[in-house]
Design an enzyme around this catalytic site. Structure first.
Site, PDB file in Angstrom:
ATOM      1  N   HIS A 247       0.830  -1.203   0.000  1.00  0.00           N
ATOM      2  CA  HIS A 247       0.000   0.000   0.000  1.00  0.00           C
ATOM      3  C   HIS A 247       0.870   1.262   0.000  1.00  0.00           C
ATOM      4  CE1 HIS A 247      -3.984   1.631   0.434  1.00  0.00           C
ATOM      5  NE2 HIS A 247      -3.443   2.564   1.213  1.00  0.00           N
ATOM      6  N   LEU A 249       3.880   1.601  -0.997  1.00  0.00           N
ATOM      7  CA  LEU A 249       4.715   1.759  -2.178  1.00  0.00           C
ATOM      8  C   LEU A 249       3.961   2.357  -3.366  1.00  0.00           C
ATOM      9  CD1 LEU A 249       6.912  -1.473  -2.234  1.00  0.00           C
ATOM     10  CD2 LEU A 249       7.702   0.869  -2.028  1.00  0.00           C
ATOM     11  N   ARG A 250       2.644   2.282  -3.288  1.00  0.00           N
ATOM     12  CA  ARG A 250       1.876   2.750  -4.452  1.00  0.00           C
ATOM     13  C   ARG A 250       2.049   4.249  -4.690  1.00  0.00           C
ATOM     14  NH1 ARG A 250      -3.764  -0.252  -5.196  1.00  0.00           N
ATOM     15  NH2 ARG A 250      -4.441   1.136  -3.544  1.00  0.00           N
ATOM     16  N   ASN A 359       1.458 -15.480 -19.717  1.00  0.00           N
ATOM     17  CA  ASN A 359       2.589 -16.369 -19.400  1.00  0.00           C
ATOM     18  C   ASN A 359       2.987 -17.156 -20.639  1.00  0.00           C
ATOM     19  OD1 ASN A 359       3.156 -15.807 -16.786  1.00  0.00           O
ATOM     20  ND2 ASN A 359       2.104 -17.569 -15.902  1.00  0.00           N
ATOM     21  N   ALA A 360       1.947 -17.717 -21.315  1.00  0.00           N
ATOM     22  CA  ALA A 360       2.227 -18.537 -22.496  1.00  0.00           C
ATOM     23  C   ALA A 360       2.948 -17.693 -23.552  1.00  0.00           C
ATOM     24  CB  ALA A 360       0.933 -19.119 -23.050  1.00  0.00           C
ATOM     25  N   ARG A 406       9.371 -19.155  -9.073  1.00  0.00           N
ATOM     26  CA  ARG A 406       9.629 -19.072 -10.508  1.00  0.00           C
ATOM     27  C   ARG A 406      10.554 -20.213 -10.872  1.00  0.00           C
ATOM     28  NH1 ARG A 406      12.002 -13.361 -11.508  1.00  0.00           N
ATOM     29  NH2 ARG A 406      12.885 -13.739  -9.464  1.00  0.00           N
TER      30      ARG A 406
HETATM   31  P1  ADP Z   1       5.612 -15.091 -13.342  1.00  0.00           P
HETATM   32  O1  ADP Z   1       5.006 -13.777 -13.075  1.00  0.00           O
HETATM   33  O2  ADP Z   1       7.035 -15.247 -12.940  1.00  0.00           O
HETATM   34  O3  ADP Z   1       5.323 -15.607 -14.704  1.00  0.00           O
HETATM   35  P2  ADP Z   1       3.729 -17.009 -12.463  1.00  0.00           P
HETATM   36  O4  ADP Z   1       3.244 -17.337 -11.103  1.00  0.00           O
HETATM   37  O5  ADP Z   1       2.712 -16.580 -13.457  1.00  0.00           O
HETATM   38  O6  ADP Z   1       4.883 -15.978 -12.293  1.00  0.00           O
HETATM   39  O7  ADP Z   1       4.482 -18.284 -13.002  1.00  0.00           O
HETATM   40  C1  ADP Z   1       5.386 -18.949 -12.183  1.00  0.00           C
HETATM   41  C2  ADP Z   1       6.449 -19.647 -12.994  1.00  0.00           C
HETATM   42  O8  ADP Z   1       5.865 -20.683 -13.762  1.00  0.00           O
HETATM   43  C3  ADP Z   1       7.102 -18.772 -14.009  1.00  0.00           C
HETATM   44  O9  ADP Z   1       8.208 -18.115 -13.446  1.00  0.00           O
HETATM   45  C4  ADP Z   1       7.547 -19.754 -15.069  1.00  0.00           C
HETATM   46  O10 ADP Z   1       8.792 -20.288 -14.726  1.00  0.00           O
HETATM   47  C5  ADP Z   1       6.563 -20.844 -14.986  1.00  0.00           C
HETATM   48  N1  ADP Z   1       5.556 -20.784 -16.056  1.00  0.00           N
HETATM   49  C6  ADP Z   1       4.281 -20.309 -15.984  1.00  0.00           C
HETATM   50  N2  ADP Z   1       3.654 -20.441 -17.152  1.00  0.00           N
HETATM   51  C7  ADP Z   1       4.534 -21.023 -17.999  1.00  0.00           C
HETATM   52  C8  ADP Z   1       4.484 -21.420 -19.366  1.00  0.00           C
HETATM   53  N3  ADP Z   1       3.366 -21.243 -20.097  1.00  0.00           N
HETATM   54  N4  ADP Z   1       5.583 -21.983 -19.907  1.00  0.00           N
HETATM   55  C9  ADP Z   1       6.681 -22.170 -19.166  1.00  0.00           C
HETATM   56  N5  ADP Z   1       6.818 -21.819 -17.883  1.00  0.00           N
HETATM   57  C10 ADP Z   1       5.773 -21.242 -17.301  1.00  0.00           C
END
Ligand code: ADP
Length: 468
Positions: A247, A249-250, A359-360, A406
């Site tokens: 909060h 830091l915002r 993420n993908a 991660r």
């Molecule tokens: P971030 O914000 O680091 O992406 P997430 O919680 O969304 O954190 O994801 C956690 C970890 O899962 C990522 O750091 C990555 O290593 C792995 N990850 C998530 N989605 C994928 C994906 N589609 N392909 C490969 N690795 C993935």
């Protein structure tokens, strides 16, 4: 094997063992006493006979009379002369022409032995008769007593011991089973409660206990509850800290971003530096936002506003937004989409979809493909996000939904990598919708995230199984 079963077996085996030991002792003692009595009787009869036995000048036996034998009807006597001929025998065995104890017959010293003659079990005393200083043999005398009564007594004793052992083992087993069950019942409650706490992620629960706090179980429960309390306090303070920091830091972040805009407008700073500051400020803003969300979710202060949600519409929205992000770098497509209404918070569900798709996009290398699909399976909605990216290493899979986790490689992969909060928030949102989020991944071949959500009640009966 449960502790209850093991203790029950131990106690009944102990009871049985002690009783058997005791029984064997009694059996041996009683046997010895009975045999001693029989042998005393044989010796007494022998002495009586010897008193009436004379040896004549030639050395022949001359048994004066055997009157006492009639008084001891259970004792049989045979007197053999020096030539091995039967000299005389008691009334009951006059027809028996073999020694009462054929094996002991040759003995040179007095001897007690068991012998079996015509199925009769006998205790036989064999005494070689000698005369004179030169100890010349004058014959052999054998006295026998029937041991059938003794045997019957011993068999009866054995049976009684066996029955007592079996009955007491059964009683011990039943009694132990119930008393141990009662004693261990609070431990089962502790286990059940601990599992509930783990399942519900709720540290505010405590184990109720009606018994006294002084006994072992009471102490265990008190210790467990104290630990829970301490954990809860630590956890709450950690959440509060997380919420407060994010909060706080915002505001400075907003100020930084505002000042970057100002500097840009004034044109008095290098554009590259300004962009870099802006990027980092954006990244920090995202982190702070995620942290705040996470803290709210964990403390239960993240309200979900449930309404009817058309999951297909939501997916198409996300698809359109994310296509811009994917550009030509990766191919984003929808392979199948059914009309799927669910009950949920549209903003939060959209946030989950955005997280999975971004993420993908983030982790799939250029030229890769991301396929989205949505359908109904039984009474559930199934949403799949599949990519042809690098996959998640097997050792990272169990931790992928933990916060700040991660996969190792992604930390060094690029600056675009997030903070490891997205999936843990997604997990919280989906489980709080009564659904499930699963991941399947093969290193080098891609990752598939699958979300299951319960269908709207009205839809359940018309659900269908989509073809792949
Ligand atoms: P971030 O914000 O680091 O992406 P997430 O919680 O969304 O954190 O994801 C956690 C970890 O899962 C990522 O750091 C990555 O290593 C792995 N990850 C998530 N989605 C994928 C994906 N589609 N392909 C490969 N690795 C993935």
């Amino acid at each position: 094997m449960s502790l209850r079963v093991r203790l029950t077996i131990l106690y009944s085996a102990l009871t049985g063992g002690i009783l058997l030991l005791f029984g064997v002792l009694i059996y041996v003692l009683v046997s010895m006493l009975l045999i001693n009595q029989v042998e005393d009787n044989l010796l007494q009869t022998f002495n009586d006979i010897i008193e009436n036995t004379r040896v004549d000048s030639v050395g022949d036996l001359n048994v004066v009379t055997l009157p006492q034998l009639d008084l001891t009807a259970n004792v049989y006597v045979q007197i053999w002369d020096a030539n091995g001929r039967l000299h005389s025998s008691s009334a009951g065995i006059s027809r028996l022409q073999q020694p009462l104890d054929p094996q002991g017959f040759q003995s040179r010293t007095p001897l007690y032995r068991d012998s079996y003659i015509q199925a009769a079990h006998l205790r036989v005393l064999t005494v070689p008769l000698v005369v004179g200083a030169e100890r010349r043999s004058a014959g052999v005398i054998q006295l026998a007593a029937n041991l059938n009564v003794v045997d019957a007594a011993r068999t009866a004793l054995l049976q009684i011991i066996a029955v007592i052992a079996i009955v007491s083992m059964t009683v011990a087993a039943v009694a132990s089973w119930f008393t141990i069950g009662r004693a261990l019942a609070p431990i089962s409650a502790v286990t059940e409660m601990a599992l509930n706490i783990a399942r519900a992620d709720d540290l505010s629960n405590r184990i109720p206990y009606q018994g006294t706090a002084d006994d072992e179980i009471g102490q265990l429960i008190t210790a467990f509850n104290d630990t829970l309390e301490r954990l809860e306090r630590l956890f709450t303070s950690q959440q509060r800290f997380l919420a407060d920091v994010s909060h706080e830091l915002r505001t400075p972040l907003t100020v930084v971003k505002g000042n970057v805009d100002l500097l840009r407008k004034m044109g008095c700073a290098d554009e590259e530096s300004l962009s870099s500051i802006e990027d980092e400020a954006d990244r920090l803003s995202r982190l702070v936002g995620d942290l705040l969300l996470e803290a709210q979710a964990e403390s239960g202060k993240l309200p979900l506003k449930f309404t009817d949600v058309e999951l297909d519409t939501l997916l198409l929205d996300v698809y359109r937004e994310m296509r811009i992000l994917a550009r030509d770098r990766v191919k984003l497509k929808v392979s199948q989409i059914d009309q799927v209404p669910v009950l949920g918070d549209p903003d939060r569900l959209k946030q989950v979809l955005i997280n999975l798709v971004s993420n993908a996009i983030k982790y799939t290398p250029p030229g890769g493909e991301i396929i989205l699909s949505l359908g109904k399976v039984g009474e559930q909605a199934r949403l799949i996000v599949r990519d042809t990216g690098p996959g998640i290493p097997a050792e990272d899979m169990p931790h992928i939904f933990e916060r700040f986790y991660r996969a190792e490689k992604s930390r060094t992969r690029s600056k675009a990598g997030g903070f490891g909060l997205g999936l843990s928030i997604a997990y919280w949102i989906i489980t709080n919708h009564g659904g499930q989020i699963e991941v399947a991944s093969q290193e080098g071949e891609g990752t598939t995230f699958c979300i299951w959500l319960p269908l709207l009640r009205s839809q359940r009966s018309e659900s269908s199984i989509p073809s792949e």
